[in-house]
Design an enzyme around this catalytic site. Sequence first.
Site, PDB file in Angstrom:
ATOM      1  N   HIS A  73      13.733  -8.407   8.513  1.00  0.00           N
ATOM      2  CA  HIS A  73      13.158  -7.697   7.374  1.00  0.00           C
ATOM      3  C   HIS A  73      13.165  -8.599   6.136  1.00  0.00           C
ATOM      4  CE1 HIS A  73      13.657  -3.334   9.017  1.00  0.00           C
ATOM      5  NE2 HIS A  73      13.035  -4.136   9.847  1.00  0.00           N
ATOM      6  N   GLU A  75      14.300  -8.292   3.120  1.00  0.00           N
ATOM      7  CA  GLU A  75      15.563  -8.440   2.378  1.00  0.00           C
ATOM      8  C   GLU A  75      16.468  -9.488   3.018  1.00  0.00           C
ATOM      9  OE1 GLU A  75      14.641  -3.913   2.356  1.00  0.00           O
ATOM     10  OE2 GLU A  75      14.193  -5.683   3.574  1.00  0.00           O
ATOM     11  N   CYS A 108      19.556  -3.371   6.799  1.00  0.00           N
ATOM     12  CA  CYS A 108      19.478  -4.306   5.676  1.00  0.00           C
ATOM     13  C   CYS A 108      20.583  -4.046   4.654  1.00  0.00           C
ATOM     14  CB  CYS A 108      18.111  -4.200   5.001  1.00  0.00           C
ATOM     15  SG  CYS A 108      16.764  -4.866   5.998  1.00  0.00           S
ATOM     16  N   ARG A 208     -10.913  -4.435  10.986  1.00  0.00           N
ATOM     17  CA  ARG A 208     -10.458  -4.393  12.379  1.00  0.00           C
ATOM     18  C   ARG A 208      -9.121  -5.100  12.549  1.00  0.00           C
ATOM     19  NH1 ARG A 208     -16.040  -5.788  15.770  1.00  0.00           N
ATOM     20  NH2 ARG A 208     -17.093  -3.776  15.381  1.00  0.00           N
ATOM     21  N   ASP A 224     -25.003   0.528  22.383  1.00  0.00           N
ATOM     22  CA  ASP A 224     -24.826  -0.830  21.865  1.00  0.00           C
ATOM     23  C   ASP A 224     -24.036  -1.768  22.773  1.00  0.00           C
ATOM     24  OD1 ASP A 224     -26.125   0.123  19.614  1.00  0.00           O
ATOM     25  OD2 ASP A 224     -24.267   0.523  18.515  1.00  0.00           O
ATOM     26  N   ARG A 231     -15.068 -11.151  15.094  1.00  0.00           N
ATOM     27  CA  ARG A 231     -16.152 -12.090  15.349  1.00  0.00           C
ATOM     28  C   ARG A 231     -16.069 -13.330  14.464  1.00  0.00           C
ATOM     29  NH1 ARG A 231     -19.135  -6.916  15.125  1.00  0.00           N
ATOM     30  NH2 ARG A 231     -19.249  -7.333  12.887  1.00  0.00           N
ATOM     31  N   GLY A 319     -20.632   6.643  16.140  1.00  0.00           N
ATOM     32  CA  GLY A 319     -21.967   7.056  15.760  1.00  0.00           C
ATOM     33  C   GLY A 319     -21.948   8.372  15.031  1.00  0.00           C
ATOM     34  N   ASN A 323     -18.675  10.679  13.856  1.00  0.00           N
ATOM     35  CA  ASN A 323     -18.507  10.768  12.402  1.00  0.00           C
ATOM     36  C   ASN A 323     -18.473  12.224  11.944  1.00  0.00           C
ATOM     37  OD1 ASN A 323     -18.554   7.995  12.274  1.00  0.00           O
ATOM     38  ND2 ASN A 323     -20.672   7.856  11.564  1.00  0.00           N
TER      39      ASN A 323
END
Length: 388
Positions: A73, A75, A108, A208, A224, A231, A319, A323
């Site tokens: 972590h 800290e 921590c 993404r 599609d 990409r 699509g 949505n």
Amino acid sequence: MRLKGSPLIDRVSEALYSETMTEKSDVFYMKRAIRLARKGRGKTSPNPMVGAIVVRDGAIVGAGYHRAVGQAHAEVIALKAAGEWAKGGTLYTTLEPCCHTHKRTPPCTDAIIQSGIIRLVSAMQDPNAMVNGKGFETLRQAGIKAFDGVLRLEAEKLNEVFIKYMKTGKPFVTLKAAMTLDGRIATASGESKWISGEKARKEVDRLRADADAVLVGIGTVLADDPMLVLRSIKGRNPMRIVIDPHLKIPLQAKIVVTAKEIPTWLLTTIKAAPKKMKSLKAAGVDVSILSEKKGIIPFDVILDFLGKKGISNLLIEGGAGVNGIALRSALVDRVIFYIAPRFLCGEDAKGVVAGKAIPGLDAAIRLEDVKVRQLGEDIRIEGRIQKS
């Protein structure tokens, strides 16, 4: 500058001056800690992004940030960098230090107490029920002055995904779409590459990379045949999730043939053919059966399932059908729309949202904290869904 006057005025002025300078220093160092925390973006989920800085005698002697799940972590990294210089110093953290053992790394608070730190400044409490104030209390009992609230709003914005996941057990949901000025995401024949410009597409790669998973409906896959991977930038590909109640997905679909390389889930129902399910599993696809209502898997069922699977940050790239279901569920947190300066001029072109419309303007879904900017030729609109 401090006022000069009687001894009493001098003492009061000294106290006010000291307090003001301390507050300014706290803000200065917390800003540095927040900048450090952002370096963990897209790498720490389901953990939060955390930055930490050790200061002694007005100088930074140690700094660190949480790099990835399972690693040290922030800290602990900062204190290790400071070494002996941590004794008598102040530790700045963007989140309350953890105090429990139900994780891969030690608490921590133990490291902080052992370091000799005498003061801790945090931006916010940890919403995790196993911490939530207990970390501060542990440090106070050890004689360390601990308080929070410095740049709290900035810290909460930084970790809005983590906060929602801790409080609800559901992922933070971002719905992204690219459309024309007349609200169309594809032509009548289904052509959609590319509505948005190169700069917008590169930013979607960043979305993404930050997400744990990207979600689409079977309609998007059939139209599609997307890969749903990064990409144009380097980073971690998100898990790919497809809502497919009847397992219509072709075994030759790109996300199926690459499922052994990139984790891929299909969310289906008991109506799915067992033989097709077996073939998909053999290809490396994780197939899960969820409850349905009139042939549709309710969005709250999907989010509950994903939350239990450890998905805290979900990106929807579906699509019109997906949505519409997601938006009407009132469970979307943020929308990002990229609007291209084009028109498709017809009802037969694919709209951005499908399904039964909300009946009245008074019930319309509203955005708040809206941000608008130009991105290449496109207009980018981002906003939070206003919760009733």
